[in-house]
Design a protein around this motif. Structure first.
Motif, PDB file in Angstrom:
ATOM      1  N   TYR A 230       0.911  -1.167  -0.046  1.00 43.59           N
ATOM      2  CA  TYR A 230       0.152   0.031   0.013  1.00 43.59           C
ATOM      3  C   TYR A 230       0.866   1.337  -0.036  1.00 43.59           C
ATOM      4  O   TYR A 230       0.621   2.301  -0.755  1.00 43.59           O
ATOM      5  N   VAL A 231       1.827   1.134   0.769  1.00 43.25           N
ATOM      6  CA  VAL A 231       2.711   2.458   0.916  1.00 43.25           C
ATOM      7  C   VAL A 231       3.371   2.493  -0.585  1.00 43.25           C
ATOM      8  O   VAL A 231       3.472   3.895  -0.968  1.00 43.25           O
ATOM      9  N   THR A 232       3.769   1.568  -1.200  1.00 41.79           N
ATOM     10  CA  THR A 232       4.244   1.816  -2.595  1.00 41.79           C
ATOM     11  C   THR A 232       3.563   2.231  -3.708  1.00 41.79           C
ATOM     12  O   THR A 232       3.802   2.933  -4.552  1.00 41.79           O
ATOM     13  N   ASN A 233       2.059   1.925  -3.510  1.00 41.67           N
ATOM     14  CA  ASN A 233       1.363   2.351  -4.468  1.00 41.67           C
ATOM     15  C   ASN A 233       0.222   3.220  -4.055  1.00 41.67           C
ATOM     16  O   ASN A 233      -0.708   3.404  -4.912  1.00 41.67           O
ATOM     17  N   HIS A 234       0.309   4.103  -2.925  1.00 41.08           N
ATOM     18  CA  HIS A 234      -0.815   4.803  -2.524  1.00 41.08           C
ATOM     19  C   HIS A 234      -0.679   6.161  -3.413  1.00 41.08           C
ATOM     20  O   HIS A 234       0.307   6.721  -3.762  1.00 41.08           O
ATOM     21  N   SER A 235      -1.814   6.956  -3.376  1.00 38.07           N
ATOM     22  CA  SER A 235      -1.866   8.022  -4.065  1.00 38.07           C
ATOM     23  C   SER A 235      -2.753   9.329  -3.214  1.00 38.07           C
ATOM     24  O   SER A 235      -3.437   8.928  -2.598  1.00 38.07           O
ATOM     25  N   ASN A 236      -2.123  10.441  -3.247  1.00 40.89           N
ATOM     26  CA  ASN A 236      -2.347  11.702  -2.492  1.00 40.89           C
ATOM     27  C   ASN A 236      -2.699  12.635  -3.338  1.00 40.89           C
ATOM     28  O   ASN A 236      -1.884  12.997  -4.292  1.00 40.89           O
ATOM     29  N   SER A 237      -3.726  13.535  -3.286  1.00 36.77           N
ATOM     30  CA  SER A 237      -4.125  14.608  -4.143  1.00 36.77           C
ATOM     31  C   SER A 237      -3.841  15.906  -3.553  1.00 36.77           C
ATOM     32  O   SER A 237      -4.031  16.069  -2.357  1.00 36.77           O
ATOM     33  N   ASN A 238      -2.909  16.690  -4.376  1.00 32.48           N
ATOM     34  CA  ASN A 238      -2.540  18.067  -3.578  1.00 32.48           C
ATOM     35  C   ASN A 238      -3.676  19.048  -3.353  1.00 32.48           C
ATOM     36  O   ASN A 238      -4.002  19.601  -2.454  1.00 32.48           O
ATOM     37  N   THR A 239      -4.675  18.700  -4.313  1.00 38.18           N
ATOM     38  CA  THR A 239      -6.071  19.590  -3.971  1.00 38.18           C
ATOM     39  C   THR A 239      -6.646  19.125  -2.941  1.00 38.18           C
ATOM     40  O   THR A 239      -7.323  20.208  -1.923  1.00 38.18           O
ATOM     41  N   VAL A 240      -6.946  17.877  -2.368  1.00 33.45           N
ATOM     42  CA  VAL A 240      -7.363  17.360  -1.218  1.00 33.45           C
ATOM     43  C   VAL A 240      -6.762  18.120   0.101  1.00 33.45           C
ATOM     44  O   VAL A 240      -7.364  18.637   0.872  1.00 33.45           O
ATOM     45  N   ARG A 241      -5.241  17.896  -0.142  1.00 36.35           N
ATOM     46  CA  ARG A 241      -4.500  18.372   0.971  1.00 36.35           C
ATOM     47  C   ARG A 241      -4.437  19.721   1.258  1.00 36.35           C
ATOM     48  O   ARG A 241      -4.841  20.139   2.438  1.00 36.35           O
ATOM     49  N   LYS A 242      -4.627  20.652   0.214  1.00 35.34           N
ATOM     50  CA  LYS A 242      -4.639  22.126   0.480  1.00 35.34           C
ATOM     51  C   LYS A 242      -6.220  22.328   0.982  1.00 35.34           C
ATOM     52  O   LYS A 242      -6.431  23.211   1.912  1.00 35.34           O
ATOM     53  N   ARG A 243      -7.426  21.976   0.414  1.00 40.17           N
ATOM     54  CA  ARG A 243      -8.482  22.212   0.828  1.00 40.17           C
ATOM     55  C   ARG A 243      -8.703  21.870   2.400  1.00 40.17           C
ATOM     56  O   ARG A 243      -9.360  22.470   3.089  1.00 40.17           O
ATOM     57  N   TYR A 244      -8.204  20.748   2.868  1.00 36.78           N
ATOM     58  CA  TYR A 244      -8.534  20.547   4.355  1.00 36.78           C
ATOM     59  C   TYR A 244      -7.119  20.747   5.196  1.00 36.78           C
ATOM     60  O   TYR A 244      -6.955  20.184   6.251  1.00 36.78           O
ATOM     61  N   GLU A 245      -6.325  21.370   4.950  1.00 35.98           N
ATOM     62  CA  GLU A 245      -5.061  21.650   5.579  1.00 35.98           C
ATOM     63  C   GLU A 245      -5.414  22.478   6.895  1.00 35.98           C
ATOM     64  O   GLU A 245      -4.797  22.232   7.850  1.00 35.98           O
ATOM     65  N   THR A 246      -6.573  23.366   6.901  1.00 30.06           N
ATOM     66  CA  THR A 246      -7.037  23.882   8.099  1.00 30.06           C
ATOM     67  C   THR A 246      -7.519  22.771   9.270  1.00 30.06           C
ATOM     68  O   THR A 246      -7.131  22.908  10.356  1.00 30.06           O
ATOM     69  N   GLN A 247      -8.323  22.169   8.909  1.00 24.47           N
ATOM     70  CA  GLN A 247      -8.625  20.988   9.480  1.00 24.47           C
ATOM     71  C   GLN A 247      -7.588  20.115   9.998  1.00 24.47           C
ATOM     72  O   GLN A 247      -7.983  19.697  11.271  1.00 24.47           O
ATOM     73  N   ARG A 248      -6.739  19.740   9.058  1.00 23.69           N
ATOM     74  CA  ARG A 248      -5.807  18.929   9.381  1.00 23.69           C
ATOM     75  C   ARG A 248      -4.926  19.513  10.689  1.00 23.69           C
ATOM     76  O   ARG A 248      -4.543  18.971  11.659  1.00 23.69           O
ATOM     77  N   SER A 249      -4.672  20.687  10.479  1.00 24.13           N
ATOM     78  CA  SER A 249      -3.843  21.480  11.638  1.00 24.13           C
ATOM     79  C   SER A 249      -4.583  21.441  12.844  1.00 24.13           C
ATOM     80  O   SER A 249      -3.989  21.301  14.024  1.00 24.13           O
ATOM     81  N   ALA A 250      -5.846  21.616  12.839  1.00 24.77           N
ATOM     82  CA  ALA A 250      -6.579  21.634  14.219  1.00 24.77           C
ATOM     83  C   ALA A 250      -6.573  20.391  14.935  1.00 24.77           C
ATOM     84  O   ALA A 250      -6.478  20.075  15.990  1.00 24.77           O
TER      85      ALA A 250
END
Length: 388
Positions: A230-250
């Motif tokens: 899973y670690v080798t083949n996982h995918s993360n979106s920069n769009t999703v990360r930026k949109r929920y950056e405030t919630q993630r910091s909280a």
């Protein structure tokens, strides 16, 4: 009448407290809208991965409540199986746009023996704030002894569930199994699917309550090989990360505060702000300061005068004082070392042997003349006349 009003107020207060408790359980991350236990329950009831993908995106199952791009429509989740031997990492992935995909979770499965397999579901860090691991467990009572003491309730332990007999597990361990890869992508979805509007977290939490109670959270990877896939083949979106950056910091800040309160400021506290290393600065040299020996003395950094060479053979220090610098002269009495020429040993020359020349016969170009020979003339006896 008063009794009925009193009972009504108690029920209203209880429902208000229950709603507050459910809202307080919300992390604010998008993972609140995708229940891992509900997804495992659908996986357990599916006959294959294609059927599992269809149930995930069915409105009747009510498990998928994700809206990552914020268009007020439910996102489609596709299923992809990454296989390595007897280890599987089944990815649950949402196409965000034409170029980006976002993993929601992964179901890791490892085969232990001929008829035994273990399973975990791992929530993605971008979706849940941190990597969240859940696994199905079963309670098993421990029998201490026989007799009257056995009638007393004995303690129980949690044991992992053997998922070998689940239909979907039997499907992926078939000898002729070809790993499933969803044929759908961004803006290309099956004809039977249509997006619906997401619901609030309070409503969604109540819908997921029937799926709870048979899984538990764990900080350990019981399927490490599947997790590595899973670690080798996982995918993360920069769009999703930026949109929920405030919630993630909280979420990170609240997790750090909870760890500090639970440990009494004695255990390890996770912080989101990096700590600066004392005594080091980027690109700057620190000069040591003198120690403070009295209450009124302060540490003073003394500047050491550095000489600066100017044109004309003078040196100027930091205080402006200049002095003439004479060039150093060589002492004539000091004998110089005599350099003797190195003796060259002549190399023997190779002996040149004369080539053997074979004489060629000379060819005569002029004709050879023979010497005349005097031969006797023999005449006939009859005189040699004609007609005689």
């Amino acid at each position: 009448m008063k009794r009925l009003v009193y009972l009504g107020l108690i029920m209203l207060a209880g429902s208000t407290f229950n709603t507050f408790a459910q809202e307080s359980d919300s992390t604010g991350m998008p993972g609140d809208n995708f229940d891992l236990q509900g997804a495992l329950n659908l996986f357990k009831e599916s006959k294959n991965l294609e059927d599992f993908e269809k149930k995930l995106n069915s409105e009747s199952s009510k498990v998928n409540n994700l809206d990552l791009n914020g268009d007020n429509k439910i996102d489609y989740i596709r299923v992809i199986d990454k296989k390595d031997g007897d280890n599987h990492a089944i990815l649950l992935q949402v196409p965000i746009n034409k170029k980006e995909n976002q993993d929601i979770a992964a179901i890791g499965i490892e085969k232990r023996s001929d008829k035994e397999a273990q399973l975990q579901i791992i929530g993605n860090e971008t979706i849940y704030g941190e990597e969240t691991i859940m696994e199905p467990v079963d309670e098993k009572a421990i029998k201490k002894s026989t007799g009257p003491a056995s009638l007393v309730s004995s303690p129980t332990v949690l044991v992992f569930v053997n998922v070998w007999y689940w239909p979907c597990v039997q499907y992926i361990y078939d000898p002729f199994y070809d790993p499933w890869y969803s044929p759908y992508y961004w803006d290309y979805y099956p004809s039977w699917w249509y997006p619906w509007r997401p619901v609030y977290y309070v409503v969604y939490y109540q819908r997921m309550s029937p799926y709870h109670g048979w899984c538990h959270y764990t900080p350990y990877y019981q399927v490490p090989h599947a997790h590595a896939i899973y670690v080798t083949n996982h995918s993360n979106s920069n769009t999703v990360r930026k949109r929920y950056e405030t919630q993630r910091s909280a979420y990170k800040g609240r997790s750090s505060y909870n760890n500090q309160s639970a440990n009494g400021s004695k255990g390890r506290i996770e912080t989101t702000t990096p700590q600066t290393v004392k005594g080091r600065t980027d690109g700057t040299k620190n000069e040591p300061a003198r120690p403070i020996t009295g209450p009124d003395r302060k540490a003073v950094k003394r500047e050491v005068p550095r000489p600066v060479r100017e044109n004309g053979g003078t040196i100027r220090d930091n205080h402006g004082n200049t002095r003439t610098v004479e060039p150093a002269r060589r002492n004539p009495t000091t004998p110089r070392p005599v350099e003797r020429p190195q003796r060259v040993t002549p190399q023997p020359r190779p002996v040149e042997r004369p080539q053997r020349v074979t004489p060629q016969p000379q060819r005569q170009t002029q004709p050879v003349r023979r010497a005349p020979v005097n031969r006797p003339v023999i005449r006939p006896s009859n005189g040699g006349g004609r007609g005689h």
